[in-house]
Design a protein around this motif. Structure first.
Motif, short mmCIF file in Angstrom:
data_model
loop_
_atom_site.label_atom_id
_atom_site.label_comp_id
_atom_site.label_asym_id
_atom_site.label_seq_id
_atom_site.Cartn_x
_atom_site.Cartn_y
_atom_site.Cartn_z
N SER A 153 -19.84 -19.95 4.95
CA SER A 153 -19.66 -19.58 3.40
C SER A 153 -18.69 -18.40 3.63
N ALA A 154 -19.00 -17.70 4.77
CA ALA A 154 -17.97 -16.35 4.94
C ALA A 154 -16.62 -16.88 5.09
N VAL A 155 -16.43 -18.05 5.89
CA VAL A 155 -15.11 -18.46 6.46
C VAL A 155 -14.49 -19.00 5.05
N VAL A 156 -15.33 -19.72 4.09
CA VAL A 156 -14.85 -20.37 2.94
C VAL A 156 -14.32 -19.07 1.88
N LEU A 157 -15.10 -17.99 1.77
CA LEU A 157 -14.97 -16.74 0.90
C LEU A 157 -13.72 -16.09 1.29
N ILE A 158 -13.62 -15.90 2.76
CA ILE A 158 -12.33 -15.29 3.28
C ILE A 158 -11.20 -15.91 2.92
N VAL A 159 -11.22 -17.30 3.31
CA VAL A 159 -10.15 -18.04 2.97
C VAL A 159 -9.64 -18.10 1.33
N LEU A 160 -10.95 -18.12 0.46
CA LEU A 160 -10.43 -18.00 -0.97
C LEU A 160 -9.65 -16.61 -1.36
N PHE A 161 -10.38 -15.67 -0.76
CA PHE A 161 -9.84 -14.17 -0.93
C PHE A 161 -8.39 -14.12 -0.63
N MET A 162 -8.03 -14.45 0.76
CA MET A 162 -6.69 -14.55 1.25
C MET A 162 -5.72 -15.33 0.31
N LEU A 163 -6.11 -16.43 0.14
CA LEU A 163 -5.33 -17.44 -0.50
C LEU A 163 -4.94 -16.82 -2.04
N GLN A 164 -5.68 -16.20 -2.50
CA GLN A 164 -5.66 -15.63 -4.24
C GLN A 164 -5.08 -14.63 -3.75
N MET A 165 -5.14 -13.55 -2.68
CA MET A 165 -4.34 -12.26 -2.85
C MET A 165 -2.83 -12.45 -2.58
N ASP A 166 -2.65 -13.29 -1.67
CA ASP A 166 -1.24 -13.70 -1.22
C ASP A 166 -1.20 -15.03 -0.67
N LEU A 167 -0.52 -15.91 -1.15
CA LEU A 167 -0.54 -17.29 -0.58
C LEU A 167 0.14 -17.64 0.55
N ARG A 168 1.27 -17.08 0.65
CA ARG A 168 1.99 -17.01 1.79
C ARG A 168 1.14 -16.43 3.23
N MET A 169 0.64 -15.28 3.00
CA MET A 169 0.08 -14.53 3.94
C MET A 169 -1.32 -15.39 4.39
N GLY A 170 -1.87 -15.79 3.16
CA GLY A 170 -3.06 -16.58 3.40
C GLY A 170 -2.98 -17.80 4.13
N LEU A 171 -2.02 -18.59 3.85
CA LEU A 171 -1.51 -19.76 4.87
C LEU A 171 -1.44 -19.65 6.11
#
Ligand SMILES: Nc1ncnc2c1ncn2[C@@H]1O[C@H](COP(=O)(O)OP(=O)(O)OP(=O)(O)O)[C@@H](O)[C@H]1O
Ligand SMILES: [Mg+2]
Length: 591
Positions: A153-171
């Motif tokens: 769940s940490a992995v999922v949450l972190i991925v969601l936080f990252m993608l939501q904050m900045d899509l390019r950096m998240g990817l």
């Protein structure tokens, strides 16, 4: 005949039970642990987000009030982290403990219920490893599901936080995760087979240790320590080699698994740094991303490590399932008959027993009428012990039947049967407990007076009361602090206490001196009512006490009659019984 564990494993499709059973036992705690585990990870994962706000909205513009708000939020999340972490740990430990207790208990009951044929042919070390190490591995996995779920769940949450904050950096930061999953799928089989190999090597070593520790007197007596060390060392080295093979695989896997996130981190800092310089992202965001990447790396590697545990649990579950799939050849009938009142006694009707291709009993028909004592004799290996093990159903005959007061013993419920028929043998097995507990084994509810009465009949009361703790004395592992004759008398007292309608004695007084033996016999035969007994012996003094003697030869009845008749007419009978060192203990002695 029952299959051994390995034969059962190769004999076709198996019921898969171990993992499911362990899961059902731990399920409640696991679900509780997963929900608090998710809350725990959420309170940690939100920290970089709060820090980013504190920096970008408070620190950089110099807004003291907003900075304070975010700092308070940070403190609150820290407190919640501590609370949830404790709760998660507790639930995970409970989940493991419940599944461990449940599965081990089930396996223990199953193994106890398996027939003697299975136990004769099974490797004890292997059974012990399945019940101890394999069960532990499975329950540890159930415990780890909680941690695994929290990490996932940490992995999922972190991925969601990252993608939501900045899509390019998240990817950029998360692109390696699918690669990691592919890698895991690739090494799955290798992990499983190496884990099974390691367990099997461990089982072999346990078996050698078990034999040597239990047989330490024999090992010493025959001076075979060097030989036994020669067996121990290769087995021990095999474990080390297999453990190393597993470690090598694990290291390679973790190395590749660990490099991927490190590369992602470098890429993120490179591109992110450029975007921060050009003002496309804020410093707070860059900081939050680096913090998340560190957490993401540790969490995804954590997941990989747990994945390894899953493989091990699967391998162990396979071994436990194979054991659970062994069906007892001797089980309760679907519709048990009630035990009829005491009547015709015991009857063997045309009974044959085969071990593999060897026929060890061949067409035996024999009656032991109620109140009668029949003696069974014959050369060593003639089939006496096998015949005695048929009425309590330690084995079932291949052909023919055994009837107790007119009912086939296979139609009786095992518990009923074994309280009606009691077998005491020369290889007296005692448990590491007090004398009283050993005597009352078959009737745990017996009173102290009943225990003492049985001990008196078996001529055990005197030596027991002479011991410092009397009936409460502990007798060590397998009763090794007692002499052979003392052990035999305790086993006889145990049989007498059950008060069976049929008593089977297999050389059960072979270690007693003639005087004690005669006194024990008095106790055994019963006072008001004569006891029904079938007694195997190679001693004339015992044979002479029977109402009738049956002489076995190579699994067949060679002669039947009284001791005197057989002594006169059968050369085989004289040969079997003349070796005894006669001490004038038997009045009927002739020539
Ligand atoms: N579990 C077993 N598997 C295969 N063969 C067995 C098994 N138990 C006994 N036998 C064989 O059955 C035969 C009869 O054995 P049994 O133990 O009944 O002999 P016995 O008459 O009691 O001998 P003794 O006087 O030495 O106790 C022997 O040849 C033995 O090798
Ligand atoms: Mg025997």
């Amino acid at each position: 005949m029952t299959l051994t564990v390995d034969e059962a494993r190769q004999s076709g499709p198996q019921r898969e039970e171990a993992l499911g059973y362990a899961w059902r036992k731990g399920r409640g705690a696991v679900l509780r642990g997963c929900s608090v585990g998710m809350a725990w990870e959420a309170t940690v994962v939100v920290v970089p987000f709060l820090a980013q706000r504190a920096i970008d909205e408070g620190l950089v513009p110099g807004d003291w009030r907003r900075l304070s708000i975010w700092v308070v939020a940070l403190v609150a999340s820290g407190v919640l982290t501590a609370v949830f972490s404790g709760m998660r740990h507790r639930a995970a430990t409970q989940a493991g403990a419940y599944s461990d207790l449940g599965l081990r208990g089930r396996l223990f009951r199953h193994v106890l219920g398996l027939d003697t044929g299975f136990h004769d042919r099974s490797d004890r070390g292997d059974l012990l490893t399945r019940i101890s190490t394999d069960v532990r591995t499975i329950s540890l996995f159930i415990d780890l599901i909680v941690t695994w779920f929290a990490h996932a769940s940490a992995v999922v949450l972190i991925v969601l936080f990252m993608l939501q904050m900045d899509l390019r950096m998240g990817l950029i930061g998360t692109a390696y995760i699918p690669l990691l999953l592919l890698l895991s799928a690739g090494v799955r089989r290798a992990f499983e087979s190496r884990t099974v190999a390691l367990r099997e090597a461990a089982a072999k070593l346990t078996d050698i240790l078990h034999e040597n520790i239990f047989g330490v007197r024999v090992v010493r007596g025959f001076g075979v320590e060097p030989h036994q060390r020669g067996r121990y060392e290769p087995a021990s080295n095999a474990i080390a080699a297999r453990a190393m093979a597993l470690v090598r695989l694990n290291t390679t896997y973790t190395l590749i698994g660990g490099t991927l996130p490190a590369l992602a981190m470098v890429a993120l800092l490179w591109w992110g740094g450029r975007w921060a310089i050009s003002g496309e992202v804020t410093v707070g965001m860059l900081l939050a991303f680096s913090a998340w990447m560190v957490r993401l790396t540790s969490r995804s590697l954590g997941l990989l490590g747990r994945f390894n545990w899953y493989m091990q649990a699967r391998a162990s579950a396979g071994r436990v399932d194979a054991l659970l799939n062994v069906d007892s050849a001797i089980a309760d009938p679907p519709q048990p008959s009630p035990l009829p009142p005491s009547g015709e006694g015991l009857r063997f009707s045309n009974v044959s027993v085969k071990f593999g291709k060897r026929r060890v009993l061949d067409g035996i028909s024999l009656n032991v009428r109620t109140g009668e004592t029949v003696v069974l004799t014959g050369r060593s290996g003639s089939g006496k012990s096998i015949l005695l093990s048929l009425p309590p159903r330690l084995y079932d005959p291949g052909e023919g039947g055994v009837f107790l007061d007119g009912v086939d013993v296979r139609d009786l419920c095992l518990e009923t049967l074994r309280s009606a028929v009691c077998l005491a043998s020369d290889d007296a097995v005692l448990f590491n407990d007090t004398i009283a507990a050993n005597i009352s084994l078959g009737r745990p509810d017996a009173s102290q007076a009943e225990i003492e009465q049985a001990a008196q009949l078996a001529q055990a009361h005197r030596f027991i009361t002479e011991m410092p703790d009397g009936y409460d004395a502990g007798i060590g592992e397998r009763g090794l602090t007692l002499s052979g004759g003392q052990r035999q008398r305790i086993v006889l007292a145990r049989a007498l206490l059950v008060g069976p309608r049929l008593l089977l004695l297999d050389d059960a007084s072979s270690s007693l001196d003639p005087a004690t033996d005669a006194a024990v016999w008095q106790g055994l035969t019963g006072r008001e009512q004569k006891r029904t007994m079938l007694v195997a012996t190679q001693r004339r003094s015992v044979a002479a006490r029977g109402d009738r003697v049956v002489l076995l030869d190579a699994g067949r009845i060679a002669a039947e009659g009284t001791d005197e008749e057989l002594w006169r007419t059968s050369p085989l009978y004289r040969q079997v019984l003349s070796s005894e060192d006669e001490q004038g203990a038997q009045p009927q002695m002739v020539g």
